[in-house]
Design a protein around this motif. Structure first.
Motif, mmCIF file in Angstrom:
data_model
loop_
_atom_site.group_PDB
_atom_site.id
_atom_site.type_symbol
_atom_site.label_atom_id
_atom_site.label_comp_id
_atom_site.label_asym_id
_atom_site.label_seq_id
_atom_site.Cartn_x
_atom_site.Cartn_y
_atom_site.Cartn_z
ATOM 1 N N THR B 180 0.840 -1.201 0.000
ATOM 2 C CA THR B 180 0.000 0.000 0.000
ATOM 3 C C THR B 180 0.878 1.256 0.000
ATOM 4 O OG1 THR B 180 -1.675 -1.202 1.264
ATOM 5 C CG2 THR B 180 -1.872 1.192 1.194
ATOM 6 N N PRO B 181 0.909 1.995 -1.114
ATOM 7 C CA PRO B 181 1.667 3.251 -1.138
ATOM 8 C C PRO B 181 1.128 4.210 -0.081
ATOM 9 C CG PRO B 181 0.831 2.707 -3.326
ATOM 10 C CD PRO B 181 0.191 1.756 -2.364
ATOM 11 N N ILE B 182 1.961 5.039 0.435
ATOM 12 C CA ILE B 182 1.575 5.937 1.523
ATOM 13 C C ILE B 182 0.439 6.871 1.109
ATOM 14 C CG2 ILE B 182 3.295 7.773 1.049
ATOM 15 C CD1 ILE B 182 2.390 6.420 4.525
ATOM 16 N N ASP B 183 0.400 7.231 -0.187
ATOM 17 C CA ASP B 183 -0.673 8.119 -0.681
ATOM 18 C C ASP B 183 -2.052 7.501 -0.511
ATOM 19 O OD1 ASP B 183 1.718 7.720 -2.555
ATOM 20 O OD2 ASP B 183 1.230 9.851 -2.814
ATOM 21 N N ASP B 184 -2.085 6.144 -0.493
ATOM 22 C CA ASP B 184 -3.378 5.465 -0.490
ATOM 23 C C ASP B 184 -3.848 5.081 0.898
ATOM 24 O OD1 ASP B 184 -3.841 5.621 -3.217
ATOM 25 O OD2 ASP B 184 -2.582 3.877 -3.609
ATOM 26 N N VAL B 185 -3.147 5.562 1.928
ATOM 27 C CA VAL B 185 -3.605 5.274 3.294
ATOM 28 C C VAL B 185 -4.739 6.229 3.631
ATOM 29 C CG1 VAL B 185 -2.935 5.237 5.735
ATOM 30 C CG2 VAL B 185 -1.336 4.446 3.985
ATOM 31 N N TRP B 186 -5.785 5.684 4.237
ATOM 32 C CA TRP B 186 -6.967 6.468 4.593
ATOM 33 C C TRP B 186 -6.562 7.617 5.514
ATOM 34 C CZ3 TRP B 186 -10.980 5.166 8.835
ATOM 35 C CH2 TRP B 186 -12.143 5.913 8.630
ATOM 36 N N GLY B 187 -6.903 8.830 5.140
ATOM 37 C CA GLY B 187 -6.617 9.974 6.005
ATOM 38 C C GLY B 187 -5.329 10.702 5.668
ATOM 39 N N ILE B 188 -4.493 10.107 4.802
ATOM 40 C CA ILE B 188 -3.257 10.780 4.408
ATOM 41 C C ILE B 188 -3.539 11.582 3.143
ATOM 42 C CG2 ILE B 188 -0.884 10.494 3.603
ATOM 43 C CD1 ILE B 188 -0.911 9.670 6.391
ATOM 44 N N GLY B 189 -3.560 12.892 3.279
ATOM 45 C CA GLY B 189 -3.810 13.743 2.118
ATOM 46 C C GLY B 189 -2.529 14.010 1.348
ATOM 47 N N TYR B 190 -2.653 14.831 0.341
ATOM 48 C CA TYR B 190 -1.513 15.098 -0.528
ATOM 49 C C TYR B 190 -0.325 15.685 0.235
ATOM 50 C CZ TYR B 190 1.305 17.077 -4.269
ATOM 51 O OH TYR B 190 2.340 17.401 -5.099
#
Lengths: 147, 428
Positions: B180-190
């Motif tokens: 899971t790339p960090i961008d796709d973690v729930w709650g992690i915005g750009y």
């Protein structure tokens, strides 16, 4: 039609409403004599939804646009009530999707084939050849017909 | 365990349910006013059509590949969303379903024995699809964050997973986090994902092995700490009670064309105010705060490759008494709008936002509310009921106008098959 009650007592403060509540029976007795007894038997009126919609999230309506099922009492302009949670077994009237088109027919499931049978001599039975082009959308549970 | 059930390409699936000839065709759904692409079928994704890009950017690709593009049909999506959620509520124990968005819901699965989780999910998925015609993906994990991770993996390889991924042991969780790339973690915005990458954190796994105190320091305090805790497999988000009231309610729309007359803006604002007040009454709240914004059209730029945002003006007012009555809201909104409006400007968007809520029942028992207000409340009830029964806002306040030249563009909207008698699907 009057939807808005123009009771001058409306909008009273809570205490007054409580007071009104306490004296409600007396007021009613004064006004109607024996009338209050029937209130004990008040219930909600008959709701057609209870009869026609057995499973609300799975129930959809369609409008009939052909006379292929005339023999089953399904006329042009009627409304079909379709319940997707009912199992489509042989002999049921169904809404089917054949080559991307919605059809209402009686479903006939034999050992190796499926056919869609009309109830009108002017239409022929459809043998479903390729199953990937076919799906049963839902089972017709009721038809609403205007006389 | 916690599950998240997420509808697959939800808006596209709704369109296909009543247009079965599109079952395997590429389909996209456009946002309000046909602005952006908000839903894509798998076939459209494979053509390289990206999410949330303006429609005109993808127009060539769409026309060349005969992609079917629909305007948003919110009546249809709203009805089918209710059906999907209601199916889950009927199948799960009371209070276990938490609706998260129009096409996602969390389900608490603590009552399901570990060895039956897979079977439970398979049967749940099948029932939802049979009853409503909408296909779903299910992710299961020890908490919400990990269920989201699982769901993403289920969607990513639908054939391999059968749209169900269950993360029920440490080994599986670790592999999933590594994928899971960090961008796709729930709650992690750009902005957070960019920040984390500068720390060398590129996967969910790399973040999960950080200390909680690290999260508190570098990832926005307590929420960051909670996130890391959940990635480690511990529990921290509590199941919310279903239908938690919103803290803020807004109605904002692009106009179908640019608008310059105050009267038209006033009509639009009054209509949005009516909508927003309705939403407020539905959740039994009353608002103190009323905000209005207007978006001006900017003169054409020399560099047309940029998609310029217009200049925005906004205002806020605090009501003396909290209200959810349409006339009060319209009055405040129109006054605010008038103070913002400038003659000679062109406007392309407006919005009404209500905030600072108190419960509505606190008002009804208030001894100090004038009798007049009680009558008006009754009136609002009558109007809401009639509009619900007859549709199309049969009753409205005179400010809302009757012309609506500014109304939303929705040229490619399908029929409202499930909410209008005169738009039912035809069957031959």
């Amino acid at each position: 039609m009057s939807f808005i009650d123009t009771d001058p007592n409306e909008g009273m403060a809570t205490q007054q409403i409580n007071k009104k509540f306490q004296s409600a029976q007396i007021i009613q007795a004064n006004a109607t004599g024996f009338g209050a007894a029937s209130d004990d038997f008040m219930e909600r009126g008959i709701d057609l939804n209870e009869q026609l919609i057995r499973n609300k999230p799975a129930t959809f309506f369609f409008r009939v646009n052909s006379d292929a099922m005339l023999g089953a009492g399904i006329h042009v302009g009627d409304i079909l009530i379709v319940d997707r949670s009912l199992t489509p077994s042989s002999g049921k009237v169904v809404v089917a999707v054949l080559n991307g088109e919605f059809l209402v027919r009686r479903l006939q499931i034999q050992e190796h084939s499926i056919s869609l049978v009309p109830e009108n001599k002017r239409y022929g039975t459809i043998q479903v050849a390729q199953l990937e082009q076919y799906s049963t959308w839902g089972v017709v549970s009721f038809v609403i017909h205007s006389l | 365990m916690q599950a998240i059930v997420d509808c697959n390409s939800f808006y596209c699936a709704c369109e296909r349910l009543f247009q079965p000839q599109l079952q395997h065709a590429p389909v996209v759904v456009l946002s309000n006013n046909d602005g952006c692409i908000v839903s894509r079928s798998d076939e459209a994704k494979q053509l390289g059509i990206n999410m949330a890009i303006p429609y005109f950017q993808a127009k060539d690709l769409i026309e060349k590949n005969k992609v079917h593009a629909f305007s948003s049909n919110y009546h249809l999506y709203g009805d089918l969303s209710w059906r999907v959620m209601e199916t889950m509520r009927q199948l799960a124990p009371p209070g276990c379903v938490e609706v998260y968005s129009v096409d996602e819901a969390f389900i608490n699965l603590d009552h399901i024995p570990a060895e039956s989780l897979q079977d439970y999910c398979v049967s749940l998925k099948k029932k939802i699809e049979t009853w409503t015609g909408i296909s779903v993906s299910i992710g299961v994990g020890p908490n919400k964050v990990l269920s989201k991770v699982a769901n993403r993996l289920a969607k990513k390889s639908k054939l391999l997973t059968g749209c169900i991924v269950i993360l029920n042991d440490t080994k599986k969780i670790q592999t999933a986090l590594q994928n899971t790339p960090i961008d796709d973690v729930w709650g992690i915005g750009y902005s957070y994902s960019e920040k984390l990458k500068t720390y060398g954190i590129h996967t969910a796994y790399a973040l999960s092995i950080k200390d909680l105190s690290w999260g508190k320091r570098f990832l926005g305090g307590v929420p960051g700490m909670k996130l890391i805790r959940e990635l480690k497999g511990m529990h921290s988000h509590d199941m919310q009670t279903p239908r938690t009231s919103k803290k803020m309610i807004a109605t904002t729309r692009m106009f179908g064309r640019t608008v310059s007359e105050w009267q038209e803006i006033e009509e639009a604002l009054a209509t949005y105010a009516t909508r927003t007040a309705e939403k407020l009454r539905r959740q039994h709240s009353a608002a103190y705060g009323v905000s209005v914004f207007l978006l001006k059209k900017t003169p054409p730029q020399t560099d047309i490759s940029h998609y310029h945002h217009g200049r925005q003006v906004s205002g806020y007012v605090k009501l003396d008494n909290p209200s959810n009555l349409t006339p009060d809201i319209i009055k405040a909104v129109v006054a605010l709008g008038k103070s913002l409006f400038e003659q000679g400007e062109l406007y392309k968007k407006a919005g009404v936002i209500l905030s600072d809520f108190v419960p509505d029942n606190a008002l009804q028992t208030n001894l100090f509310v004038a009798p007049k207000d009680q009558n008006r409340k009754k009136l609002m009830n009558v109007i809401d009921n009639m509009n619900a029964a007859f549709r199309d806002d049969i009753l409205k306040f005179a400010t809302s106008g009757t012309q609506k030249n500014w109304k939303m563009r929705s040229e490619r909207r399908s029929k409202r098959y499930t909410t209008r008698w005169d738009e039912l699907c035809l069957v031959r």
